[in-house]
Design a protein around this motif. Structure first.
Motif, PDB file in Angstrom:
ATOM      1  N   SER A   1      38.201  88.847  -6.540  1.00 51.67           N
ATOM      2  CA  SER A   1      38.335  89.208  -5.139  1.00 51.67           C
ATOM      3  C   SER A   1      38.924  88.064  -4.317  1.00 51.67           C
ATOM      4  O   SER A   1      39.150  88.212  -3.134  1.00 51.67           O
ATOM      5  CB  SER A   1      36.979  89.618  -4.562  1.00 51.67           C
ATOM      6  OG  SER A   1      36.102  88.506  -4.574  1.00 51.67           O
ATOM      7  N   GLU A   2      39.160  86.915  -4.927  1.00 49.21           N
ATOM      8  CA  GLU A   2      39.741  85.784  -4.217  1.00 49.21           C
ATOM      9  C   GLU A   2      41.115  86.168  -3.684  1.00 49.21           C
ATOM     10  O   GLU A   2      41.933  86.736  -4.405  1.00 49.21           O
ATOM     11  CB  GLU A   2      39.854  84.587  -5.164  1.00 49.21           C
ATOM     12  CG  GLU A   2      40.373  83.342  -4.497  1.00 49.21           C
ATOM     13  CD  GLU A   2      40.400  82.159  -5.450  1.00 49.21           C
ATOM     14  OE1 GLU A   2      41.227  81.274  -5.205  1.00 49.21           O
ATOM     15  OE2 GLU A   2      39.617  82.139  -6.409  1.00 49.21           O
ATOM     16  N   PRO A   3      41.393  85.868  -2.412  1.00 47.70           N
ATOM     17  CA  PRO A   3      42.708  86.215  -1.868  1.00 47.70           C
ATOM     18  C   PRO A   3      43.827  85.513  -2.631  1.00 47.70           C
ATOM     19  O   PRO A   3      43.656  84.413  -3.131  1.00 47.70           O
ATOM     20  CB  PRO A   3      42.640  85.705  -0.424  1.00 47.70           C
ATOM     21  CG  PRO A   3      41.201  85.544  -0.127  1.00 47.70           C
ATOM     22  CD  PRO A   3      40.524  85.238  -1.432  1.00 47.70           C
ATOM     23  N   LEU A   4      44.940  86.183  -2.689  1.00 49.67           N
ATOM     24  CA  LEU A   4      46.117  85.644  -3.364  1.00 49.67           C
ATOM     25  C   LEU A   4      47.070  85.034  -2.351  1.00 49.67           C
ATOM     26  O   LEU A   4      46.936  85.219  -1.157  1.00 49.67           O
ATOM     27  CB  LEU A   4      46.859  86.767  -4.096  1.00 49.67           C
ATOM     28  CG  LEU A   4      46.186  87.413  -5.288  1.00 49.67           C
ATOM     29  CD1 LEU A   4      47.026  88.588  -5.768  1.00 49.67           C
ATOM     30  CD2 LEU A   4      46.015  86.406  -6.401  1.00 49.67           C
ATOM     31  N   SER A   5      48.060  84.366  -2.866  1.00 53.08           N
ATOM     32  CA  SER A   5      49.220  83.930  -2.103  1.00 53.08           C
ATOM     33  C   SER A   5      50.411  84.676  -2.698  1.00 53.08           C
ATOM     34  O   SER A   5      50.435  84.922  -3.898  1.00 53.08           O
ATOM     35  CB  SER A   5      49.394  82.421  -2.270  1.00 53.08           C
ATOM     36  OG  SER A   5      50.702  82.034  -1.940  1.00 53.08           O
ATOM     37  N   PRO A   6      51.419  85.035  -1.883  1.00 54.88           N
ATOM     38  CA  PRO A   6      52.580  85.716  -2.450  1.00 54.88           C
ATOM     39  C   PRO A   6      53.291  84.905  -3.531  1.00 54.88           C
ATOM     40  O   PRO A   6      53.980  85.472  -4.373  1.00 54.88           O
ATOM     41  CB  PRO A   6      53.501  85.920  -1.244  1.00 54.88           C
ATOM     42  CG  PRO A   6      52.626  85.840  -0.056  1.00 54.88           C
ATOM     43  CD  PRO A   6      51.504  84.902  -0.432  1.00 54.88           C
ATOM     44  N   SER A   7      53.098  83.591  -3.531  1.00 49.02           N
ATOM     45  CA  SER A   7      53.770  82.748  -4.521  1.00 49.02           C
ATOM     46  C   SER A   7      52.827  82.234  -5.608  1.00 49.02           C
ATOM     47  O   SER A   7      53.220  81.400  -6.416  1.00 49.02           O
ATOM     48  CB  SER A   7      54.440  81.559  -3.821  1.00 49.02           C
ATOM     49  OG  SER A   7      53.482  80.803  -3.121  1.00 49.02           O
ATOM     50  N   SER A   8      51.610  82.770  -5.660  1.00 51.15           N
ATOM     51  CA  SER A   8      50.670  82.330  -6.687  1.00 51.15           C
ATOM     52  C   SER A   8      51.118  82.803  -8.068  1.00 51.15           C
ATOM     53  O   SER A   8      51.768  83.843  -8.214  1.00 51.15           O
ATOM     54  CB  SER A   8      49.253  82.840  -6.401  1.00 51.15           C
ATOM     55  OG  SER A   8      49.173  84.230  -6.602  1.00 51.15           O
ATOM     56  N   GLU A   9      50.780  82.038  -9.072  1.00 47.32           N
ATOM     57  CA  GLU A   9      51.156  82.385 -10.447  1.00 47.32           C
ATOM     58  C   GLU A   9      50.629  83.767 -10.821  1.00 47.32           C
ATOM     59  O   GLU A   9      51.340  84.574 -11.422  1.00 47.32           O
ATOM     60  CB  GLU A   9      50.626  81.330 -11.412  1.00 47.32           C
ATOM     61  CG  GLU A   9      51.006  81.585 -12.852  1.00 47.32           C
ATOM     62  CD  GLU A   9      50.528  80.493 -13.798  1.00 47.32           C
ATOM     63  OE1 GLU A   9      50.658  80.710 -15.017  1.00 47.32           O
ATOM     64  OE2 GLU A   9      50.027  79.465 -13.342  1.00 47.32           O
ATOM     65  N   GLU A  10      49.396  84.051 -10.469  1.00 41.64           N
ATOM     66  CA  GLU A  10      48.797  85.349 -10.801  1.00 41.64           C
ATOM     67  C   GLU A  10      49.593  86.496 -10.184  1.00 41.64           C
ATOM     68  O   GLU A  10      49.880  87.499 -10.842  1.00 41.64           O
ATOM     69  CB  GLU A  10      47.347  85.383 -10.306  1.00 41.64           C
ATOM     70  CG  GLU A  10      46.645  86.694 -10.578  1.00 41.64           C
ATOM     71  CD  GLU A  10      45.237  86.739 -10.042  1.00 41.64           C
ATOM     72  OE1 GLU A  10      44.573  87.771 -10.268  1.00 41.64           O
ATOM     73  OE2 GLU A  10      44.778  85.776  -9.406  1.00 41.64           O
ATOM     74  N   HIS A  11      49.963  86.350  -8.918  1.00 40.90           N
ATOM     75  CA  HIS A  11      50.697  87.409  -8.229  1.00 40.90           C
ATOM     76  C   HIS A  11      52.097  87.576  -8.825  1.00 40.90           C
ATOM     77  O   HIS A  11      52.546  88.697  -9.079  1.00 40.90           O
ATOM     78  CB  HIS A  11      50.774  87.092  -6.731  1.00 40.90           C
ATOM     79  CG  HIS A  11      51.371  88.187  -5.914  1.00 40.90           C
ATOM     80  ND1 HIS A  11      50.795  89.429  -5.802  1.00 40.90           N
ATOM     81  CD2 HIS A  11      52.505  88.231  -5.170  1.00 40.90           C
ATOM     82  CE1 HIS A  11      51.532  90.197  -5.027  1.00 40.90           C
ATOM     83  NE2 HIS A  11      52.581  89.492  -4.631  1.00 40.90           N
ATOM     84  N   LEU A  12      52.789  86.457  -9.077  1.00 39.89           N
ATOM     85  CA  LEU A  12      54.137  86.538  -9.647  1.00 39.89           C
ATOM     86  C   LEU A  12      54.118  87.129 -11.049  1.00 39.89           C
ATOM     87  O   LEU A  12      55.015  87.908 -11.409  1.00 39.89           O
ATOM     88  CB  LEU A  12      54.790  85.160  -9.645  1.00 39.89           C
ATOM     89  CG  LEU A  12      55.080  84.572  -8.259  1.00 39.89           C
ATOM     90  CD1 LEU A  12      55.633  83.154  -8.386  1.00 39.89           C
ATOM     91  CD2 LEU A  12      56.007  85.452  -7.454  1.00 39.89           C
ATOM     92  N   GLU A  13      53.105  86.818 -11.835  1.00 40.70           N
ATOM     93  CA  GLU A  13      52.992  87.417 -13.174  1.00 40.70           C
ATOM     94  C   GLU A  13      52.752  88.920 -13.083  1.00 40.70           C
ATOM     95  O   GLU A  13      53.290  89.691 -13.882  1.00 40.70           O
ATOM     96  CB  GLU A  13      51.886  86.737 -13.964  1.00 40.70           C
ATOM     97  CG  GLU A  13      52.267  85.363 -14.469  1.00 40.70           C
ATOM     98  CD  GLU A  13      51.155  84.667 -15.237  1.00 40.70           C
ATOM     99  OE1 GLU A  13      50.054  85.246 -15.391  1.00 40.70           O
ATOM    100  OE2 GLU A  13      51.390  83.543 -15.688  1.00 40.70           O
ATOM    101  N   LEU A  14      51.943  89.346 -12.123  1.00 37.80           N
ATOM    102  CA  LEU A  14      51.715  90.780 -11.917  1.00 37.80           C
ATOM    103  C   LEU A  14      53.017  91.484 -11.553  1.00 37.80           C
ATOM    104  O   LEU A  14      53.342  92.540 -12.106  1.00 37.80           O
ATOM    105  CB  LEU A  14      50.667  90.995 -10.821  1.00 37.80           C
ATOM    106  CG  LEU A  14      50.433  92.440 -10.390  1.00 37.80           C
ATOM    107  CD1 LEU A  14      49.864  93.267 -11.541  1.00 37.80           C
ATOM    108  CD2 LEU A  14      49.517  92.484  -9.187  1.00 37.80           C
ATOM    109  N   LEU A  15      53.783  90.899 -10.643  1.00 33.33           N
ATOM    110  CA  LEU A  15      55.064  91.492 -10.266  1.00 33.33           C
ATOM    111  C   LEU A  15      56.015  91.549 -11.450  1.00 33.33           C
ATOM    112  O   LEU A  15      56.692  92.557 -11.671  1.00 33.33           O
ATOM    113  CB  LEU A  15      55.699  90.706  -9.122  1.00 33.33           C
ATOM    114  CG  LEU A  15      54.978  90.780  -7.780  1.00 33.33           C
ATOM    115  CD1 LEU A  15      55.600  89.813  -6.792  1.00 33.33           C
ATOM    116  CD2 LEU A  15      54.972  92.185  -7.236  1.00 33.33           C
ATOM    117  N   CYS A  16      56.038  90.484 -12.230  1.00 35.84           N
ATOM    118  CA  CYS A  16      56.932  90.426 -13.393  1.00 35.84           C
ATOM    119  C   CYS A  16      56.550  91.483 -14.434  1.00 35.84           C
ATOM    120  O   CYS A  16      57.410  92.109 -15.028  1.00 35.84           O
ATOM    121  CB  CYS A  16      56.882  89.034 -14.003  1.00 35.84           C
ATOM    122  SG  CYS A  16      58.088  88.788 -15.300  1.00 35.84           S
ATOM    123  N   SER A  17      55.265  91.693 -14.623  1.00 40.10           N
ATOM    124  CA  SER A  17      54.843  92.693 -15.608  1.00 40.10           C
ATOM    125  C   SER A  17      55.035  94.122 -15.077  1.00 40.10           C
ATOM    126  O   SER A  17      55.259  95.042 -15.856  1.00 40.10           O
ATOM    127  CB  SER A  17      53.391  92.462 -16.027  1.00 40.10           C
ATOM    128  OG  SER A  17      52.515  92.701 -14.947  1.00 40.10           O
TER     129      SER A  17
END
Length: 137
Positions: A22-38
């Motif tokens: 539930s921790e907020p993300l950043s648009p440039s966080s590794e987790e968020h970018l990996e989700l977009l890439c997948s």
């Protein structure tokens, strides 16, 4: 038709602790970018911008992505009335969508969002004008 892997996304921030989903993300966080890439793993090149129309199925795919993932996004725009608040599918607008989905997904490849979802050129049948501040739903 040229398919290009879209996983060369640049990482700017450290990935949040996976124990706290539930921790907020950043648009440039590794987790968020990996989700977009997948979610949007390859792209095609549509050189003529007039053939980058978006289909209803593609809009539905974006809407499903918003509903599934926006609970960890927040509004960080200085002049927004919802600044600092978590984003919900009901309030997310195109400014939010651009910051959380479109730019992070397309920046590394310098492509359009449609090029990450289409399998061929898409010629529009309609043009619809809109204000970016309207809710996406």
């Amino acid at each position: 038709l040229v398919l290009v892997p879209c996983c060369a996304l640049r990482v700017v921030q450290k990935m949040p602790d996976p124990k706290d989903a539930s921790e907020p993300l950043s648009p440039s966080s590794e987790e968020h970018l990996e989700l977009l890439c997948s979610t949007f793993p390859t792209r095609i090149v549509i050189s003529d911008t007039e053939h980058r129309a978006i289909s209803m199925d593609q809009l539905s795919r974006i809407w499903a992505f918003i509903k599934q993932h926006c609970r960890r996004w927040h509004d960080f725009f200085k002049i927004s009335p919802t600044r600092g608040q978590p984003l919900t599918a009901e309030i997310i607008n195109l400014y939010h969508l651009d910051a959380w989905l479109i730019r992070p997904a397309t920046q590394a490849e310098n492509c359009s969002m449609v090029e990450l979802m289409a399998s061929k050129a898409q010629t529009p049948q309609w043009f619809i004008s809109h204000w970016w501040g309207e809710p996406v739903h």
